[in-house]
Design a protein around this motif. Structure first.
Motif, PDB file in Angstrom:
ATOM      1  N   THR A  38      24.297 -22.116  32.212  1.00 42.66           N
ATOM      2  CA  THR A  38      23.959 -22.006  33.525  1.00 42.66           C
ATOM      3  C   THR A  38      24.459 -23.128  34.635  1.00 42.66           C
ATOM      4  OG1 THR A  38      22.259 -20.958  34.942  1.00 42.66           O
ATOM      5  CG2 THR A  38      21.716 -22.748  33.590  1.00 42.66           C
ATOM      6  N   GLY A  39      24.347 -22.906  35.958  1.00 37.04           N
ATOM      7  CA  GLY A  39      24.706 -23.874  36.941  1.00 37.04           C
ATOM      8  C   GLY A  39      25.404 -23.156  37.805  1.00 37.04           C
ATOM      9  N   PRO A  40      25.802 -24.000  38.970  1.00 35.57           N
ATOM     10  CA  PRO A  40      26.337 -23.579  40.160  1.00 35.57           C
ATOM     11  C   PRO A  40      27.630 -22.878  40.236  1.00 35.57           C
ATOM     12  CG  PRO A  40      26.101 -25.710  40.236  1.00 35.57           C
ATOM     13  CD  PRO A  40      25.340 -25.497  38.975  1.00 35.57           C
ATOM     14  N   ASN A  41      27.906 -21.963  40.796  1.00 40.95           N
ATOM     15  CA  ASN A  41      29.422 -21.288  40.829  1.00 40.95           C
ATOM     16  C   ASN A  41      30.473 -22.286  40.876  1.00 40.95           C
ATOM     17  OD1 ASN A  41      27.962 -18.921  42.990  1.00 40.95           O
ATOM     18  ND2 ASN A  41      28.456 -18.622  41.045  1.00 40.95           N
ATOM     19  N   ILE A 192      26.027 -17.109  22.910  1.00 43.51           N
ATOM     20  CA  ILE A 192      25.995 -17.954  24.173  1.00 43.51           C
ATOM     21  C   ILE A 192      26.013 -16.773  25.228  1.00 43.51           C
ATOM     22  CG2 ILE A 192      27.199 -19.533  25.392  1.00 43.51           C
ATOM     23  CD1 ILE A 192      28.931 -20.441  22.602  1.00 43.51           C
ATOM     24  N   ILE A 193      25.201 -17.116  26.195  1.00 45.26           N
ATOM     25  CA  ILE A 193      25.098 -16.353  27.290  1.00 45.26           C
ATOM     26  C   ILE A 193      25.266 -17.249  28.644  1.00 45.26           C
ATOM     27  CG2 ILE A 193      23.624 -14.560  28.697  1.00 45.26           C
ATOM     28  CD1 ILE A 193      22.038 -14.023  26.289  1.00 45.26           C
ATOM     29  N   ILE A 194      26.325 -16.810  29.238  1.00 45.53           N
ATOM     30  CA  ILE A 194      26.488 -17.484  30.626  1.00 45.53           C
ATOM     31  C   ILE A 194      25.704 -16.630  31.557  1.00 45.53           C
ATOM     32  CG2 ILE A 194      28.200 -17.956  32.339  1.00 45.53           C
ATOM     33  CD1 ILE A 194      30.180 -18.325  29.889  1.00 45.53           C
ATOM     34  N   THR A 195      24.683 -17.288  32.372  1.00 42.55           N
ATOM     35  CA  THR A 195      23.687 -16.549  33.000  1.00 42.55           C
ATOM     36  C   THR A 195      22.865 -17.332  34.086  1.00 42.55           C
ATOM     37  OG1 THR A 195      22.070 -15.013  33.198  1.00 42.55           O
ATOM     38  CG2 THR A 195      21.762 -17.042  31.403  1.00 42.55           C
ATOM     39  N   HIS A 196      22.770 -16.676  35.238  1.00 44.95           N
ATOM     40  CA  HIS A 196      21.895 -17.203  36.101  1.00 44.95           C
ATOM     41  C   HIS A 196      20.546 -16.436  36.266  1.00 44.95           C
ATOM     42  CE1 HIS A 196      25.522 -19.143  38.123  1.00 44.95           C
ATOM     43  NE2 HIS A 196      25.880 -17.943  37.846  1.00 44.95           N
ATOM     44  N   HIS A 197      20.298 -15.619  35.307  1.00 46.27           N
ATOM     45  CA  HIS A 197      19.377 -14.728  35.404  1.00 46.27           C
ATOM     46  C   HIS A 197      17.610 -15.323  35.035  1.00 46.27           C
ATOM     47  CE1 HIS A 197      16.917 -10.988  35.188  1.00 46.27           C
ATOM     48  NE2 HIS A 197      17.943 -10.210  35.284  1.00 46.27           N
ATOM     49  N   GLU A 198      17.007 -15.196  35.770  1.00 51.20           N
ATOM     50  CA  GLU A 198      15.393 -15.736  35.738  1.00 51.20           C
ATOM     51  C   GLU A 198      14.724 -15.135  34.444  1.00 51.20           C
ATOM     52  OE1 GLU A 198      12.943 -15.956  39.054  1.00 51.20           O
ATOM     53  OE2 GLU A 198      13.007 -13.605  39.047  1.00 51.20           O
ATOM     54  N   ILE A 207      19.100 -24.272  26.718  1.00 55.41           N
ATOM     55  CA  ILE A 207      19.676 -24.062  28.091  1.00 55.41           C
ATOM     56  C   ILE A 207      20.681 -25.415  28.203  1.00 55.41           C
ATOM     57  CG2 ILE A 207      19.476 -24.113  30.604  1.00 55.41           C
ATOM     58  CD1 ILE A 207      16.731 -22.852  30.087  1.00 55.41           C
ATOM     59  N   ILE A 208      21.980 -25.078  28.603  1.00 57.60           N
ATOM     60  CA  ILE A 208      22.855 -26.120  29.060  1.00 57.60           C
ATOM     61  C   ILE A 208      23.169 -25.905  30.500  1.00 57.60           C
ATOM     62  CG2 ILE A 208      25.303 -26.830  28.597  1.00 57.60           C
ATOM     63  CD1 ILE A 208      24.932 -25.554  25.667  1.00 57.60           C
ATOM     64  N   VAL A 209      23.098 -27.082  31.266  1.00 57.21           N
ATOM     65  CA  VAL A 209      23.375 -26.876  32.567  1.00 57.21           C
ATOM     66  C   VAL A 209      24.541 -27.374  33.023  1.00 57.21           C
ATOM     67  CG1 VAL A 209      22.743 -27.297  34.998  1.00 57.21           C
ATOM     68  CG2 VAL A 209      20.979 -26.717  33.502  1.00 57.21           C
ATOM     69  N   LEU A 210      25.898 -26.805  33.505  1.00 50.61           N
ATOM     70  CA  LEU A 210      27.153 -27.229  33.573  1.00 50.61           C
ATOM     71  C   LEU A 210      27.458 -27.307  35.060  1.00 50.61           C
ATOM     72  CD1 LEU A 210      29.378 -28.105  31.759  1.00 50.61           C
ATOM     73  CD2 LEU A 210      30.122 -25.866  31.898  1.00 50.61           C
ATOM     74  N   GLU A 211      27.654 -28.615  35.697  1.00 49.36           N
ATOM     75  CA  GLU A 211      27.832 -28.692  37.143  1.00 49.36           C
ATOM     76  C   GLU A 211      28.852 -29.623  37.178  1.00 49.36           C
ATOM     77  OE1 GLU A 211      24.303 -29.676  39.134  1.00 49.36           O
ATOM     78  OE2 GLU A 211      25.217 -30.167  40.674  1.00 49.36           O
ATOM     79  N   ILE A 228      14.666 -26.493  36.219  1.00 43.89           N
ATOM     80  CA  ILE A 228      15.718 -25.687  37.074  1.00 43.89           C
ATOM     81  C   ILE A 228      15.183 -24.487  37.778  1.00 43.89           C
ATOM     82  CG2 ILE A 228      17.690 -26.594  35.729  1.00 43.89           C
ATOM     83  CD1 ILE A 228      17.816 -23.918  34.454  1.00 43.89           C
ATOM     84  N   LYS A 229      14.046 -24.010  37.414  1.00 41.63           N
ATOM     85  CA  LYS A 229      13.463 -22.683  37.826  1.00 41.63           C
ATOM     86  C   LYS A 229      13.408 -22.435  39.200  1.00 41.63           C
ATOM     87  CE  LYS A 229       8.736 -22.484  37.298  1.00 41.63           C
ATOM     88  NZ  LYS A 229       7.468 -22.558  36.712  1.00 41.63           N
TER      89      LYS A 229
END
Ligand SMILES: Nc1ncnc2c1ncn2[C@@H]1O[C@H](COP(=O)(O)OP(=O)(O)OP(=O)(O)O)[C@@H](O)[C@H]1O
Ligand SMILES: [Mg+2]
Length: 248
Positions: A38-41, A192-198, A207-211, A228-229
């Motif tokens: 997950t992580g910002p656009n 591996i799910i790329i997601t923003h879904h809570e 969870i991996i946060v990529l920014e 991050i929630k």
């Protein structure tokens, strides 16, 4: 095991300067686990998935699958080794129909199973199997077909790029359930799910946060999710007067 070692992807900016959209990313993905990225656009999530699939070539660094260096292999060779990717924006293959696409994922699939795969993603097989994968299908329909295709594969690495994007709320929960059911605790595969879904992030194993192309956080979901929630969850909940929540 899939191992990413010091991956870098550098691109040219319009002004002639250069920029790392993936910067020194190293991750070990273990079998039997469900990972969320997950992580910002613009953080580099899709780029990373495309590098793993071989659609993009990294500028430096290596990718190993079960100790084999697959960094130089083509998309087809990686697919043969069991790597699959459901695109954030699925490509449209004019001249190919839905049934052809699912059969590419598993050539020996029988008619009954093919129909069940369609039903799994909420599409009526009688209405969809013969349809052309050209522009006649809606974005959400293409997304479901793409997910059905990856779910049909017996992949060792299965990547889903924002499976929730453009899919109605009723179907999202069902798709997520299918992914979790198929891959969580499956010792032969990694998802591996790329997601923003809570609703997805807290139920993954890691969870991996990529920014900005850099891993900002990584660890078990029970440790990372509380950190991050507040960023992910809808900030409007208290003030919102909409009867239906469109938050994804
Ligand atoms: N082929 C390319 N050439 C130049 N820049 C690129 C290329 N592909 C992606 N980028 C840039 O790299 C950054 C990361 O893009 P990417 O699509 O990987 O982000 P993302 O994390 O998937 O974002 P989103 O959450 O919006 O899907 C963005 O700034 C994007 O504009
Ligand atoms: Mg993306």
């Amino acid at each position: 095991m899939l191992k990413l070692k010091n991956l870098v992807m550098t691109v040219d900016n319009a002004n002639g300067s250069r920029r790392d959209i993936i910067h020194d990313v190293s991750i070990d993905f273990e079998p039997g686990k469900l990972y969320a990225i997950t992580g910002p656009n613009g953080g580099g999530k899709t780029t990373l998935a495309k590098i793993i699939m071989g659609i993009y070539q990294q500028s430096s660094g290596q990718i190993y699958l079960d100790e084999e260096d697959i960094s130089g292999l083509s998309v087809t060779e990686r697919a043969r080794r069991g790597i699959a990717y459901a695109f954030q924006q699925p490509p449209r293959f004019k001249g190919l129909n839905v049934s052809d696409l699912i059969k590419i994922a598993r050539p020996g699939i029988d008619g009954l199973e093919l129909r069940l795969k369609m039903r799994d993603v909420g599409l009526c097989p009688e209405d969809y199997l013969e349809r052309d994968l050209g522009p006649g299908l809606s974005g959400g329909e293409m997304k479901r077909i793409e997910i059905a295709q990856v779910l049909t594969r017996e992949g060792v690495i299965s990547m889903f790029d924002e499976p929730e994007a453009g899919v109605d709320l009723w179907t999202v929960q069902r798709l997520i359930g299918l992914i979790v059911q198929k891959y969580q605790n499956n010792p032969r595969s990694t998802a591996i799910i790329i997601t923003h879904h809570e609703n997805v992030l807290p139920i993954c194993d890691e969870i991996i946060v990529l920014e900005e192309g850099v891993i900002k956080l990584q660890g078990p979901a029970q440790e990372i999710w509380p950190l991050i929630k507040d960023d992910i969850q809808c900030k409007m909940k208290d003030q919102c007067r909409s009867e239906v929540c469109y938050e994804l």
